[in-house]
Design a protein around this motif. Structure first.
Motif, short mmCIF file in Angstrom:
data_model
loop_
_atom_site.label_atom_id
_atom_site.label_comp_id
_atom_site.label_asym_id
_atom_site.label_seq_id
_atom_site.Cartn_x
_atom_site.Cartn_y
_atom_site.Cartn_z
N ALA A 111 0.84 -1.20 0.00
CA ALA A 111 0.00 0.00 0.00
C ALA A 111 0.88 1.25 0.00
CB ALA A 111 -0.93 -0.01 1.21
N LYS A 112 1.97 1.25 0.75
CA LYS A 112 2.87 2.41 0.80
C LYS A 112 3.50 2.66 -0.56
CE LYS A 112 3.95 2.30 5.69
NZ LYS A 112 4.95 2.01 6.72
N ILE A 113 3.79 1.59 -1.29
CA ILE A 113 4.34 1.76 -2.64
C ILE A 113 3.33 2.47 -3.53
CG2 ILE A 113 5.05 0.54 -4.74
CD1 ILE A 113 6.32 -1.58 -2.87
N PHE A 114 2.07 2.04 -3.47
CA PHE A 114 1.04 2.67 -4.29
C PHE A 114 0.79 4.11 -3.85
CE2 PHE A 114 -0.12 -1.78 -5.26
CZ PHE A 114 -0.06 -1.71 -6.64
N ILE A 115 0.85 4.37 -2.56
CA ILE A 115 0.64 5.73 -2.04
C ILE A 115 1.73 6.67 -2.55
CG2 ILE A 115 0.73 7.12 0.08
CD1 ILE A 115 -0.77 4.76 1.46
N SER A 116 2.94 6.13 -2.73
CA SER A 116 4.07 6.97 -3.13
C SER A 116 4.01 7.38 -4.60
CB SER A 116 5.38 6.25 -2.83
OG SER A 116 5.57 5.18 -3.74
N ILE A 117 3.11 6.78 -5.38
CA ILE A 117 3.00 7.14 -6.79
C ILE A 117 2.43 8.55 -6.90
CG2 ILE A 117 1.86 6.59 -8.99
CD1 ILE A 117 1.82 3.66 -8.06
N THR A 118 3.11 9.38 -7.65
CA THR A 118 2.64 10.77 -7.81
C THR A 118 1.69 10.84 -9.00
OG1 THR A 118 4.45 11.37 -9.29
CG2 THR A 118 4.83 11.66 -6.91
N PRO A 119 0.80 11.84 -9.01
CA PRO A 119 -0.10 12.00 -10.15
C PRO A 119 0.64 12.10 -11.49
CG PRO A 119 -0.84 13.35 -8.33
CD PRO A 119 0.51 12.78 -7.94
N ALA A 120 1.80 12.73 -11.48
CA ALA A 120 2.58 12.86 -12.72
C ALA A 120 3.00 11.50 -13.28
CB ALA A 120 3.81 13.74 -12.48
N GLU A 121 3.24 10.55 -12.39
CA GLU A 121 3.66 9.22 -12.83
C GLU A 121 2.52 8.44 -13.47
OE1 GLU A 121 7.20 7.90 -9.85
OE2 GLU A 121 5.22 8.18 -8.92
N LEU A 122 1.30 8.84 -13.22
CA LEU A 122 0.14 8.15 -13.78
C LEU A 122 -0.18 8.62 -15.20
CD1 LEU A 122 -2.21 8.10 -10.67
CD2 LEU A 122 -0.86 6.20 -11.61
N LYS A 123 0.45 9.68 -15.62
CA LYS A 123 0.17 10.24 -16.95
C LYS A 123 0.93 9.52 -18.03
CE LYS A 123 -1.05 14.75 -15.28
NZ LYS A 123 -0.76 16.15 -15.27
#
Length: 123
Positions: A111-123
């Motif tokens: 869960a911490k790994i997923f939380i650390s994903i920034t919105p910019a990385e999802l683009k």
């Protein structure tokens, strides 16, 4: 409660069982789960005993034990009655409490790994 019947409802509304979660996080197969469950329910056993009890090949049991050892759900000790040749081992599951704690820690880590994903990385 029978562990295979344990289900949780995900935010999507989908219900998943413990085995689904273990498969996702640890790549545990049905056979791995059967071996782990046998060790939890009936205590320490060697490969031959597990193969006979579960009606599986010794090779399948060996693969499952190696997977469970690498994950940390199972430990082994040398069979003191083993004489000469390849050493034989007795396998045993860590306690149910330790398994639950390990799963909780590992899920929290994911869960911490997923939380650390920034919105910019999802683009």
């Amino acid at each position: 409660m029978e562990v295979q019947k344990f289900k949780v409802r995900l935010p999507s509304g989908k219900e998943v069982g413990l085995l689904d979660a273990l498969l996702f996080c640890y790549d545990i197969s049905d056979t791995d789960f059967k071996v782990l469950k046998e060790l939890i329910k009936n205590g320490p056993k060697n490969e031959d005993e597990l193969a006979a009890e579960l009606k599986l090949s010794k090779a399948s049991v060996n693969r499952s034990l190696n997977k469970l050892l690498s994950i940390g759900f199972v430990q082994r000790m040398k069979d003191q009655s083993s004489k000469g040749g390849r050493p034989r081992f007795i396998y045993f599951a860590i306690s149910s409490d330790e398994i639950v704690n390990k799963i909780s820690r590992d899920f929290e880590y994911c869960a911490k790994i997923f939380i650390s994903i920034t919105p910019a990385e999802l683009k």
